[in-house]
Design a protein around this motif. Structure first.
Motif, short mmCIF file in Angstrom:
data_model
loop_
_atom_site.label_atom_id
_atom_site.label_comp_id
_atom_site.label_asym_id
_atom_site.label_seq_id
_atom_site.Cartn_x
_atom_site.Cartn_y
_atom_site.Cartn_z
N UNK A 82 0.83 -1.21 0.00
CA UNK A 82 0.00 0.00 0.00
C UNK A 82 0.87 1.26 0.00
N UNK A 83 1.93 1.24 0.78
CA UNK A 83 2.82 2.41 0.85
C UNK A 83 3.51 2.63 -0.49
N UNK A 84 3.96 1.55 -1.13
CA UNK A 84 4.60 1.69 -2.45
C UNK A 84 3.62 2.21 -3.49
N UNK A 88 3.90 5.64 -5.72
CA UNK A 88 3.74 5.67 -7.18
C UNK A 88 2.69 6.70 -7.58
N UNK A 89 1.59 6.74 -6.83
CA UNK A 89 0.54 7.72 -7.13
C UNK A 89 1.06 9.15 -6.96
N UNK A 143 -2.85 14.73 -4.18
CA UNK A 143 -1.70 14.63 -3.27
C UNK A 143 -1.88 15.47 -2.00
N UNK A 144 -2.95 16.23 -1.92
CA UNK A 144 -3.15 17.09 -0.75
C UNK A 144 -3.45 16.24 0.48
N UNK A 209 -9.18 6.75 -3.50
CA UNK A 209 -9.53 8.13 -3.84
C UNK A 209 -8.41 8.80 -4.64
N UNK A 210 -7.17 8.52 -4.23
CA UNK A 210 -6.02 9.15 -4.88
C UNK A 210 -5.91 8.70 -6.34
N UNK A 211 -6.05 7.40 -6.58
CA UNK A 211 -5.92 6.90 -7.95
C UNK A 211 -7.10 7.34 -8.83
N UNK A 212 -8.27 7.51 -8.26
CA UNK A 212 -9.39 8.03 -9.05
C UNK A 212 -9.11 9.44 -9.53
#
Length: 256
Positions: A82-84, A88-89, A143-144, A209-212
């Motif tokens: 998950x951290x990796x 990447x995101x 990224x916020x 949420x980040x990848x969306x």
């Protein structure tokens, strides 16, 4: 967990054993059957409901199962993955921000000057600029960071209602209070592994949420590039005809 002599049983095992015992039990006298049979049936129904409720609940992580290397490896690898993925995101979002920042600087420094001599490039330039700005905004939103209150009460630790592994729950708490809470959590293996599982779940929720948002930013950037190139091509084609001929009028009266 329930201790019975030297044997430790879970609630599910205890209720199942009690239910089997009552099933195998028989009354031998008519008086006992008449007096106690109804109570036995009621108790068996209660045990049956408790068994069903325990089956619907999430299975307990026992101390024996939780301390195995397989369980620890599973949780550690899942958390690392998950951290990796989060890194990447963030990297993808930074690429979008950097590229579009360069595009905006080029538009402001070069294309805006061209608009004075070639005003027909105004619409394509506006589309290009708008798509870059929207892409940057979405990438920044991806990224916020979101920071919570960062406090917890002692009752939250006692009732296992707070996750001490997430910084958002303790960043405003004193070090002594946090150490006491961590020691208390480490004494309870069920609470400890439950906190790890919660931490992994919340990491996954944030990743989703980040990848969306990053996918949306890439889509906006891609569509903006395509539309802008088409708009530039159309604008150039429409305005690339031969310049109009200048007609001069001879007002001197001379044939030459």
């Amino acid at each position: 967990m329930l201790a019975l002599g030297n044997t430790t049983l879970t609630k599910k095992e205890y209720h199942e054993g009690t239910y089997r015992l009552m099933e195998e039990h028989r009354f031998f006298t008519g008086y006992a059957k008449e007096l106690l049979k109804d109570g036995k049936i009621k108790n068996m129904k209660k045990l049956s409901k408790k068994k069903e409720a325990l089956e619907l609940e999430s299975p307990e992580i026992t101390e024996k199962a939780g301390t195995t290397k397989g369980m620890q490896t599973l949780l550690r690898l899942t958390s690392q993955n998950h951290i990796q993925l989060s890194e990447i995101a963030d990297s993808k979002a930074n690429i979008l921000i950097s590229v579009n920042a360069i595009i905006i600087s080029v538009i402001l420094s070069v294309l805006l000057r061209k608009l004075q001599t070639d005003p027909y490039l105004g619409i394509p330039t506006a589309v290009f600029l708008l798509s870059s700005v929207v892409t940057i905004i979405i990438a920044i939103l991806a990224t916020r960071p979101k920071v919570t209150m960062g406090t917890f009460e002692d009752d939250d630790v006692v009732n296992k209602k707070t996750n001490l592994l997430f910084f958002g729950n303790f960043h405003r708490v004193s070090q002594d209070k946090y150490e006491r809470a961590m020691r208390q959590m480490m004494k309870d293996s069920d609470y400890l592994y439950s906190s790890i599982v919660q931490d992994i779940y919340h990491l996954g929720s944030v990743l989703g949420k980040k990848y969306k948002l990053i996918r949306l930013a890439y889509n906006v950037f891609m569509i903006g590039i395509v539309v802008s190139v088409i708009a530039f091509a159309v604008a150039v084609m429409i305005n690339s005809g031969p310049p109009p001929e200048t007609v001069t009028t001879n007002t001197s009266g001379s044939p030459f």
